[in-house]
Scaffold this motif. Structure first.
Motif, PDB file in Angstrom:
ATOM      1  N   ASN A   2       0.848  -1.398   0.016  1.00 39.18           N
ATOM      2  CA  ASN A   2       0.048  -0.004   0.022  1.00 39.18           C
ATOM      3  C   ASN A   2       0.818   1.210   0.133  1.00 39.18           C
ATOM      4  N   ILE A   3       1.800   1.280  -0.482  1.00 38.26           N
ATOM      5  CA  ILE A   3       2.844   2.330  -0.712  1.00 38.26           C
ATOM      6  C   ILE A   3       2.377   3.368  -1.580  1.00 38.26           C
ATOM      7  N   THR A   4       2.286   4.637  -1.360  1.00 36.96           N
ATOM      8  CA  THR A   4       1.951   5.606  -2.206  1.00 36.96           C
ATOM      9  C   THR A   4       3.228   6.427  -2.434  1.00 36.96           C
ATOM     10  N   LEU A   5       3.150   7.552  -3.199  1.00 39.43           N
ATOM     11  CA  LEU A   5       4.104   8.769  -3.448  1.00 39.43           C
ATOM     12  C   LEU A   5       4.479   9.280  -2.119  1.00 39.43           C
ATOM     13  N   THR A   6       3.404   9.347  -1.176  1.00 41.13           N
ATOM     14  CA  THR A   6       3.707  10.079  -0.028  1.00 41.13           C
ATOM     15  C   THR A   6       4.199   9.373   1.376  1.00 41.13           C
ATOM     16  N   THR A   7       4.185   7.852   0.853  1.00 39.25           N
ATOM     17  CA  THR A   7       4.651   7.021   1.984  1.00 39.25           C
ATOM     18  C   THR A   7       6.126   7.194   2.472  1.00 39.25           C
ATOM     19  N   PRO A   8       6.570   7.437   3.566  1.00 39.85           N
ATOM     20  CA  PRO A   8       8.078   7.232   3.784  1.00 39.85           C
ATOM     21  C   PRO A   8       8.686   5.809   3.771  1.00 39.85           C
ATOM     22  N   VAL A   9       9.575   5.944   2.828  1.00 47.40           N
ATOM     23  CA  VAL A   9      10.176   4.418   2.717  1.00 47.40           C
ATOM     24  C   VAL A   9      11.733   4.504   3.322  1.00 47.40           C
ATOM     25  N   PHE A  10      12.034   3.980   4.000  1.00 38.46           N
ATOM     26  CA  PHE A  10      13.496   3.810   4.590  1.00 38.46           C
ATOM     27  C   PHE A  10      14.227   2.390   4.291  1.00 38.46           C
ATOM     28  N   MET A  11      15.447   2.480   3.631  1.00 40.14           N
ATOM     29  CA  MET A  11      16.465   1.366   3.355  1.00 40.14           C
ATOM     30  C   MET A  11      17.491   1.380   4.178  1.00 40.14           C
ATOM     31  N   THR A  12      17.638   0.348   5.012  1.00 43.40           N
ATOM     32  CA  THR A  12      18.616   0.289   5.924  1.00 43.40           C
ATOM     33  C   THR A  12      19.823  -0.611   5.575  1.00 43.40           C
ATOM     34  N   VAL A  13      21.111  -0.251   6.020  1.00 46.31           N
ATOM     35  CA  VAL A  13      22.341  -1.413   5.913  1.00 46.31           C
ATOM     36  C   VAL A  13      22.925  -1.169   7.243  1.00 46.31           C
ATOM     37  N   HIS A  14      23.280  -2.536   7.770  1.00 44.61           N
ATOM     38  CA  HIS A  14      23.847  -2.709   8.799  1.00 44.61           C
ATOM     39  C   HIS A  14      25.340  -2.799   9.065  1.00 44.61           C
ATOM     40  N   ASP A  15      25.805  -2.732  10.221  1.00 41.14           N
ATOM     41  CA  ASP A  15      27.258  -2.553  10.489  1.00 41.14           C
ATOM     42  C   ASP A  15      28.174  -3.905  10.308  1.00 41.14           C
ATOM     43  N   LEU A  16      29.363  -3.980  10.765  1.00 42.66           N
ATOM     44  CA  LEU A  16      30.174  -5.100  10.926  1.00 42.66           C
ATOM     45  C   LEU A  16      29.644  -5.956  12.259  1.00 42.66           C
ATOM     46  N   GLY A  17      29.690  -7.111  12.302  1.00 42.97           N
ATOM     47  CA  GLY A  17      29.355  -7.823  13.432  1.00 42.97           C
ATOM     48  C   GLY A  17      27.994  -7.658  14.009  1.00 42.97           C
ATOM     49  N   THR A  18      27.057  -7.270  13.113  1.00 43.09           N
ATOM     50  CA  THR A  18      25.480  -7.186  13.357  1.00 43.09           C
ATOM     51  C   THR A  18      24.976  -7.601  12.054  1.00 43.09           C
ATOM     52  N   ASN A  19      23.585  -7.852  12.011  1.00 43.36           N
ATOM     53  CA  ASN A  19      22.662  -7.725  10.789  1.00 43.36           C
ATOM     54  C   ASN A  19      21.375  -6.764  11.060  1.00 43.36           C
ATOM     55  N   HIS A  20      20.590  -7.377  10.008  1.00 44.29           N
ATOM     56  CA  HIS A  20      19.571  -6.371   9.974  1.00 44.29           C
ATOM     57  C   HIS A  20      18.625  -6.236  11.368  1.00 44.29           C
ATOM     58  N   THR A  21      18.781  -7.226  12.016  1.00 41.62           N
ATOM     59  CA  THR A  21      18.067  -7.208  13.506  1.00 41.62           C
ATOM     60  C   THR A  21      18.617  -5.859  14.251  1.00 41.62           C
ATOM     61  N   GLU A  22      19.643  -5.394  14.028  1.00 43.14           N
ATOM     62  CA  GLU A  22      20.044  -4.248  14.679  1.00 43.14           C
ATOM     63  C   GLU A  22      19.223  -2.964  14.604  1.00 43.14           C
ATOM     64  N   PHE A  23      18.413  -2.961  13.632  1.00 41.17           N
ATOM     65  CA  PHE A  23      17.516  -1.911  13.442  1.00 41.17           C
ATOM     66  C   PHE A  23      16.105  -1.948  14.102  1.00 41.17           C
ATOM     67  N   HIS A  24      16.016  -3.452  14.433  1.00 34.14           N
ATOM     68  CA  HIS A  24      14.881  -3.616  15.257  1.00 34.14           C
ATOM     69  C   HIS A  24      14.600  -2.802  16.412  1.00 34.14           C
ATOM     70  N   LYS A  25      15.883  -2.764  17.059  1.00 33.44           N
ATOM     71  CA  LYS A  25      15.863  -1.873  18.448  1.00 33.44           C
ATOM     72  C   LYS A  25      15.470  -0.369  18.113  1.00 33.44           C
ATOM     73  N   LEU A  26      15.545   0.140  16.936  1.00 32.41           N
ATOM     74  CA  LEU A  26      15.014   1.362  16.689  1.00 32.41           C
ATOM     75  C   LEU A  26      13.506   1.590  16.251  1.00 32.41           C
ATOM     76  N   VAL A  27      13.303   0.642  15.326  1.00 36.39           N
ATOM     77  CA  VAL A  27      12.084   0.656  14.784  1.00 36.39           C
ATOM     78  C   VAL A  27      10.875   0.221  15.625  1.00 36.39           C
ATOM     79  N   GLU A  28      11.260  -0.858  16.496  1.00 34.51           N
ATOM     80  CA  GLU A  28      10.138  -1.355  17.506  1.00 34.51           C
ATOM     81  C   GLU A  28      10.353  -0.571  18.958  1.00 34.51           C
ATOM     82  N   HIS A  29      11.076   0.577  18.711  1.00 37.19           N
ATOM     83  CA  HIS A  29      11.212   1.075  20.101  1.00 37.19           C
ATOM     84  C   HIS A  29       9.732   1.883  20.366  1.00 37.19           C
TER      85      HIS A  29
END
Length: 319
Positions: free
Chosen positions: A42-69
């Motif tokens: 349901n993305i529209t032209l006004t929907t904010p879309v974020f693309m993340t890339v993680h650091d060394l020694g981690t993976n995409h779950t590192e951003f769960h700490k932010l998004v799920e806070h």
């Protein structure tokens, strides 16, 4: 969910995050896994879309700490997040095929356009941490028309600095035969947390990070990502003329890369650059998620996103 063997706490408060996995084919990196949080249909032209890339020694779950806070609840409800997993860095990953040449920072950046094309997304806000920030910066330089705004946490644009102290040790890091070891652990902890003395709850956080390094990260694959990062080219000469995207540079005051972030700011167009330094923290996402979420919202509102989402005079995100 099992108890954490070092701290007695749960291993990951966000282990059961609702997300969908997509394996996207690329020409130079093999398949890249992308985990989607939010309603991609349901993305529209006004929907904010974020693309993340993680650091060394981690993976995409590192951003769960932010998004799920809890402080991010209002932003999460109005946006879609695409979390890119660097090849071989997922928890409990098998060895990458020996026939696959691990990509350089530039190659990883070039292939990110396939993620947006796969989901038919015109442009997004990019967000990267550490080595992931270096990749994201390269993507923004190569594809400025696909990046609405650029958020870089602890970026390292050059090839010098305090981390090079560990360079010789890393060159003798033989994870493919020795597995995780103390030299590798020392490098990765310093890379992520910097001078972590006097940071609240640092023992719990660092023990949890180390436990995952030993128990869930594939050491052979991790070594390949580290070596790619150490072999990076210097981005600094390109920043003034080629970084044409509004960028927020963020660091914790105690992080080992904070001075390099200052140097990056000095090399960029000041009209396009916002500098955020958060006091008394080493890991921005772990130590000060509320402060980072507030700065993220203000930056995004400057891009024309979340305009209907008010902020209180105390800096909290309101309904």
């Amino acid at each position: 969910m099992s108890a954490h063997p070092l701290t007695g706490d749960h291993e990951d408060d966000y282990e059961d995050v609702e997300e969908t996995k997509n394996d996207i084919k690329t020409n130079k990196c093999g398949p890249i896994s992308v985990y989607v949080q939010g309603n991609i249909n349901n993305i529209t032209l006004t929907t904010p879309v974020f693309m993340t890339v993680h650091d060394l020694g981690t993976n995409h779950t590192e951003f769960h700490k932010l998004v799920e806070h809890p402080c991010m609840a209002k932003l999460k409800a109005r946006s879609v997040w695409l979390h890119v997993e660097i090849p071989g860095q997922e928890f409990d990953a098998p060895d990458l095929p020996e026939s696959l040449e691990f990509p350089s920072m530039d190659t990883l950046a070039e292939e990110l356009v396939n993620v947006l094309n796969y989901f038919n997304i015109k442009y997004c806000v990019t967000l990267g941490e550490g080595a992931g920030a270096n990749i994201i910066a390269r993507f923004a330089i190569a594809h400025p028309d696909r990046v609405l705004g650029n958020i870089l946490i602890h970026p390292t644009p050059n090839v010098e600095g305090v981390m090079q102290y560990f360079h010789d040790k890393m060159m003798t890091w033989r994870l493919n035969t020795l597995g995780m070891n103390s030299a590798a652990e020392q490098y990765l902890v310093f890379h992520k947390f910097g001078a972590h003395e006097n940071i609240q709850n640092r023992d719990h956080v660092i023990k949890d990070y180390i436990q995952k390094l030993y128990s869930r990260m594939n050491p052979k694959n991790l070594r390949l990502y580290v070596e790619s990062f150490l072999a990076r080219t210097d981005l600094t000469p390109q920043l003034k003329d080629k970084m044409k995207v509004d960028t927020m540079l963020c660091s914790g005051s105690r992080n080992s890369h904070s001075h390099q972030v200052d140097q990056m700011q000095a090399a960029m167009d000041p009209k396009l650059t916002t500098r955020v330094k958060l006091d008394d923290c080493g890991d921005v996402l772990q130590d000060t998620p509320e402060a980072f979420a507030y700065d993220l919202l203000l930056f995004c509102q400057g891009l024309g996103l979340f305009s209907a989402l008010p902020v209180s005079r105390h800096g909290s995100i309101c309904a």
